[in-house]
Design a protein around this motif. Structure first.
Motif, PDB file in Angstrom:
ATOM      1  N   SER A 102       1.427   2.471 -13.055  1.00 29.53           N
ATOM      2  CA  SER A 102       1.163   1.064 -13.300  1.00 29.53           C
ATOM      3  C   SER A 102      -0.332   0.808 -13.486  1.00 29.53           C
ATOM      4  O   SER A 102      -1.170   1.553 -12.995  1.00 29.53           O
ATOM      5  CB  SER A 102       1.677   0.244 -12.110  1.00 29.53           C
TER       6      SER A 102
ATOM      7  N   ASP B 144       4.059   3.385  -4.805  1.00 29.45           N
ATOM      8  CA  ASP B 144       3.406   4.313  -5.729  1.00 29.45           C
ATOM      9  C   ASP B 144       3.028   3.571  -7.021  1.00 29.45           C
ATOM     10  O   ASP B 144       3.888   3.304  -7.854  1.00 29.45           O
ATOM     11  CB  ASP B 144       4.346   5.483  -6.044  1.00 29.45           C
ATOM     12  N   PHE B 145       1.765   3.244  -7.154  1.00 27.16           N
ATOM     13  CA  PHE B 145       1.276   2.525  -8.328  1.00 27.16           C
ATOM     14  C   PHE B 145       0.779   3.469  -9.426  1.00 27.16           C
ATOM     15  O   PHE B 145       0.139   3.018 -10.377  1.00 27.16           O
ATOM     16  CB  PHE B 145       0.137   1.563  -7.926  1.00 27.16           C
ATOM     17  N   SER B 146       1.076   4.747  -9.329  1.00 26.34           N
ATOM     18  CA  SER B 146       0.539   5.720 -10.287  1.00 26.34           C
ATOM     19  C   SER B 146       1.032   5.495 -11.722  1.00 26.34           C
ATOM     20  O   SER B 146       0.383   5.921 -12.671  1.00 26.34           O
ATOM     21  CB  SER B 146       0.856   7.149  -9.848  1.00 26.34           C
TER      22      SER B 146
ATOM     23  N   GLN C  75       0.829  -1.205   0.000  1.00 32.61           N
ATOM     24  CA  GLN C  75       0.000   0.000   0.000  1.00 32.61           C
ATOM     25  C   GLN C  75       0.861   1.253   0.000  1.00 32.61           C
ATOM     26  O   GLN C  75       0.422   2.310  -0.462  1.00 32.61           O
ATOM     27  CB  GLN C  75      -0.946  -0.002   1.195  1.00 32.61           C
TER      28      GLN C  75
ATOM     29  N   TYR D 157      -1.519  -1.846 -12.196  1.00 29.18           N
ATOM     30  CA  TYR D 157      -1.766  -2.730 -11.067  1.00 29.18           C
ATOM     31  C   TYR D 157      -2.001  -1.965  -9.769  1.00 29.18           C
ATOM     32  O   TYR D 157      -1.776  -0.769  -9.686  1.00 29.18           O
ATOM     33  CB  TYR D 157      -0.588  -3.697 -10.892  1.00 29.18           C
ATOM     34  N   SER D 158      -2.424  -2.725  -8.751  1.00 24.03           N
ATOM     35  CA  SER D 158      -2.597  -2.201  -7.403  1.00 24.03           C
ATOM     36  C   SER D 158      -2.023  -3.231  -6.442  1.00 24.03           C
ATOM     37  O   SER D 158      -1.654  -4.335  -6.848  1.00 24.03           O
ATOM     38  CB  SER D 158      -4.079  -1.987  -7.086  1.00 24.03           C
ATOM     39  N   GLU D 159      -1.984  -2.867  -5.177  1.00 22.68           N
ATOM     40  CA  GLU D 159      -1.483  -3.807  -4.175  1.00 22.68           C
ATOM     41  C   GLU D 159      -2.323  -5.083  -4.122  1.00 22.68           C
ATOM     42  O   GLU D 159      -1.818  -6.169  -3.853  1.00 22.68           O
ATOM     43  CB  GLU D 159      -1.408  -3.149  -2.787  1.00 22.68           C
TER      44      GLU D 159
END
Length: 109
Positions: A82, A78-80, A75, A84-86
């Motif tokens: 990507s 920084d997935f900005s 969490q 994807y997410s956690e």
């Protein structure tokens, strides 16, 4: 009433670093194949593998606990940049580990 799904326990780790290297390569490949290859995928895979190795070194063998640890710690990533997410990462790690153990992950079997 349906029965609860029993926990899945991984065998004790003989070589956490080797497991981590396998996980990093496998997750990176999965990330690149699932959508499009992105530069950030390497970093996502590296971070997830780090968390996994640390958990295994601490003696964690329960798959559910490993997934929650990866979810929780990713969490902060920084997935900005990507797709994807956690959540996607934690689920992918779970699927890769189940596949490596030969456990069918379809339909709760």
């Amino acid at each position: 009433m349906s029965e609860p799904i029993p926990p899945i326990t991984l065998p004790p780790s003989q070589n956490p670093q080797q497991e981590g290297e396998w996980l990093q390569k496998s997750l990176h490949r999965w990330l690149n194949e699932e959508f499009i290859p992105e530069a950030v995928n390497q970093e996502i895979a590296r971070r997830a593998a780090q968390i996994y190795v640390r958990q295994r070194l601490e003696g964690e063998n329960d798959l559910g606990s490993l997934v929650i640890a990866i979810l929780t710690e990713m969490q902060a990533f920084d997935f900005s940049k990507s797709f994807y997410s956690e959540f996607a990462i934690a689920n992918a790690v779970s699927d890769l580990l189940l596949d490596s153990l030969g456990i069918d992950r379809c339909c709760g079997q």
